[in-house]
Scaffold this active site. Structure first.
Site, short mmCIF file in Angstrom:
data_model
loop_
_atom_site.label_atom_id
_atom_site.label_comp_id
_atom_site.label_asym_id
_atom_site.label_seq_id
_atom_site.Cartn_x
_atom_site.Cartn_y
_atom_site.Cartn_z
N ASP A 1 0.81 -1.23 0.00
CA ASP A 1 0.00 0.00 0.00
C ASP A 1 0.83 1.27 0.00
O ASP A 1 0.60 2.19 0.81
CB ASP A 1 -0.92 0.04 1.22
CG ASP A 1 -1.67 -1.26 1.46
OD1 ASP A 1 -1.92 -1.98 0.49
OD2 ASP A 1 -2.00 -1.54 2.64
N GLU B 1 -10.96 -0.97 -3.62
CA GLU B 1 -10.30 -0.18 -2.57
C GLU B 1 -9.13 0.58 -3.18
O GLU B 1 -8.90 0.53 -4.39
CB GLU B 1 -9.79 -1.11 -1.46
CG GLU B 1 -8.79 -2.16 -1.97
CD GLU B 1 -8.53 -3.27 -0.97
OE1 GLU B 1 -9.31 -3.39 0.00
OE2 GLU B 1 -7.56 -4.03 -1.17
#
Length: 501
Positions: free
Chosen positions: A45, A215
């Site tokens: 991420d 997401e």
């Protein structure tokens, strides 16, 4: 949309300007020059900013949720040499956060460094957690809690409060994009950067969920166009990927245009949750993301990588290619596994020493490819025995028993030969040999082109030689280098798929 030809891509990869780019002040690369992953460790991420003349990367620590209680960061002046900054933010400094500290989003404003993050992985509004923000006086923190509670601590429009990205538009308005559970929102940030504003209609959250969104939203503005990137698929699986949409407004709509980053069965799987690195004052962009090594079954086994992001004339984005290159300019051999021998890259080249054989491999699985590297024999074989060093490809079955593997090899020897052969773990079969008078300490460029059963080896330079054979015993496998009975060094490794597209 205009696509780059294979020939143009290869020309970029093999050009001397590309190989010398790591010493340039402008990092103009086709991929990470010193190899992917570009930092060591399990991370995911990533987001990025350019602070004080350096590129900063802020990732999630890819561990089980209860162990995700801190954030590290990495900085680099050139996208090659990276410095780790440990525990720049910890849950101990945020009374409401205790696990699943995810997806940091950095921004600098008002003389303060801000770092937004998700925590606790809340599943309902009755749980404490969501998106928080830390503030610091330096990019490396420490980041402290200015609020004492989450900035966004509940579901709105079905969006789980995680995976935030903060974007400041040219007019100074800051926006926060976020959302899990297949819903995405955008909200305004006030000038203080720690409270939310409202839109003209009085609302605080606007849903902007594009098709297939899961997401990880990420905003980029280029040439007046707003690009929203997002992740699709499951974060722990091989199908994790990145798609994007374009809009003339930061509020969208963002109609899905294409999937531009996805797994490559020859390089890595689960490539997703991206950010974008822009080289300041240039039109050079890189896709920054995480991915799983081939064969890994642990969802947390994620590593950071970046590859070049190319825009077409109409503003659309071309599919990202996960390229394999390593010039060892970082003095490290991240991503390489060794089997026998002594190896290091401290001299900015991969140096191997082995009296009875040593193998260093990349976890790749190419079938048809072009593989190039520089090879230099730096010491004669022991007791005047013939030694060799070179490229190994389509390798399978490596183990601590260095001679147990199967695959092909293209090597130069201390006897002055270029040799192409095959090993089956019990012995070697020479498929071709050319006597070219190779001298120790000379650097040679070896190029292997493997296309189905056709294997073509070329020794480039003054001592030019070519070996071409047909052999189809091994169809695909790992790529690497080997030394036997000598010391040798390897540099400027490039492996690129042969494709008809």
């Amino acid at each position: 949309m205009q696509s780059r030809s294979v020939q143009a891509l290869l020309a970029t990869l093999w050009s001397s300007s590309c190989l010398a780019a790591s010493s340039s002040k402008t990092p103009d690369f086709a991929t990470s020059e010193a190899g992917n992953p570009f930092v060591d460790g399990w991370y995911a991420d990533p987001d990025t900013q350019f602070y004080n003349g350096e590129y900063w990367v802020y990732p999630t620590a890819s561990r089980p949720y209860d162990e995700q209680t801190y954030l590290d960061a990495f900085s680099s002046p050139d996208l090659v040499h990276w410095t780790k900054h440990s525990t720049i933010l910890t849950a101990d400094d945020f009374t409401w956060a205790h696990r699943a500290v995810w997806a940091p989003a950095p921004v600098y404003r008002n003389g303060t460094y801000y770092l937004y993050f998700g925590a606790n992985d809340i599943q309902t509004d009755s749980e404490l957690g969501g998106i928080g923000v830390g503030v610091a006086e330096k990019p490396e923190g420490p980041y402290r809690d200015p609020l004492g509670h989450p900035l966004i601590g509940a579901y709105h429009n079905g969006a789980q409060p995680i995976d935030q990205d903060v974007f400041v538009d040219d007019d100074g308005q800051a926006y926060i994009y976020y959302g899990g559970h297949s819903h995405a929102n955008v909200a305004k940030l006030n000038d203080d950067m720690i409270s939310l504003g409202t839109f003209d209609d009085g609302t605080t959250f606007k849903e902007i969920t594009p098709e297939n969104y899961v997401e990880g939203p990420q905003m980029l503005k280029r040439n007046g166009i707003y690009y929203l990137f997002w992740s699709e698929g499951g974060w722990g699986g091989p199908d994790y990927a990145v798609s994007y949409g374009m809009s003339s407004s930061p509020l969208g709509p963002f109609d899905r245009i294409a999937k531009i980053l996805q797994q490559d069965e020859a390089v890595a799987t689960g490539s997703g949750h991206n950010a974008v690195i822009q080289v300041p004052d240039t039109d050079i962009y890189y896709m920054l993301y995480h991915r799983h090594p081939l064969g890994s079954t642990n969802g947390n086994d994620r590593h950071l990588a970046y590859d070049r992001l190319y825009f077409s004339d109409d503003g659309t984005i071309e599919p990202v290619k996960m390229l394999v290159h390593d010039n060892f300019e970082d003095g490290d051999m991240i991503g390489w596994e060794t089997y026998g021998g002594d190896w290091d890259a401290k001299t900015n080249a991969l140096r191997g020493t082995a009296s009875s054989g040593g193998l260093a491999l990349l976890n790749t699985n190419f079938s048809d490819f072009i593989y190039e590297a520089d090879v230099k024999i730096s010491k004669k074989g022991n007791n005047n025995c013939v030694g060799y060093a070179g490229l190994f490809f389509r390798v399978s079955g490596p183990s601590s028993d260095d001679d147990s593997f199967k695959g092909y090899y293209a090597v130069i020897s201390t006897s002055g030969s270029l040799v192409l052969g095959r090993t089956d773990a019990t012995g070697v079969i020479v498929l071709g040999r050319e006597e070219v008078g190779i001298e120790s300490t000379e650097q040679h460029r070896i190029r292997v082109t493997a296309d189905g059963s056709s294997i073509h080896v070329e020794l480039k330079g003054e001592r030019h030689a070519v070996i071409s054979v047909k052999d189809d015993v091994y169809k695909s496998g790992m790529d690497g280098v080997r030394v036997f009975g000598i010391e040798a060094e390897f540099d400027n490794v490039n492996i690129t798929r042969i494709s008809s597209s």
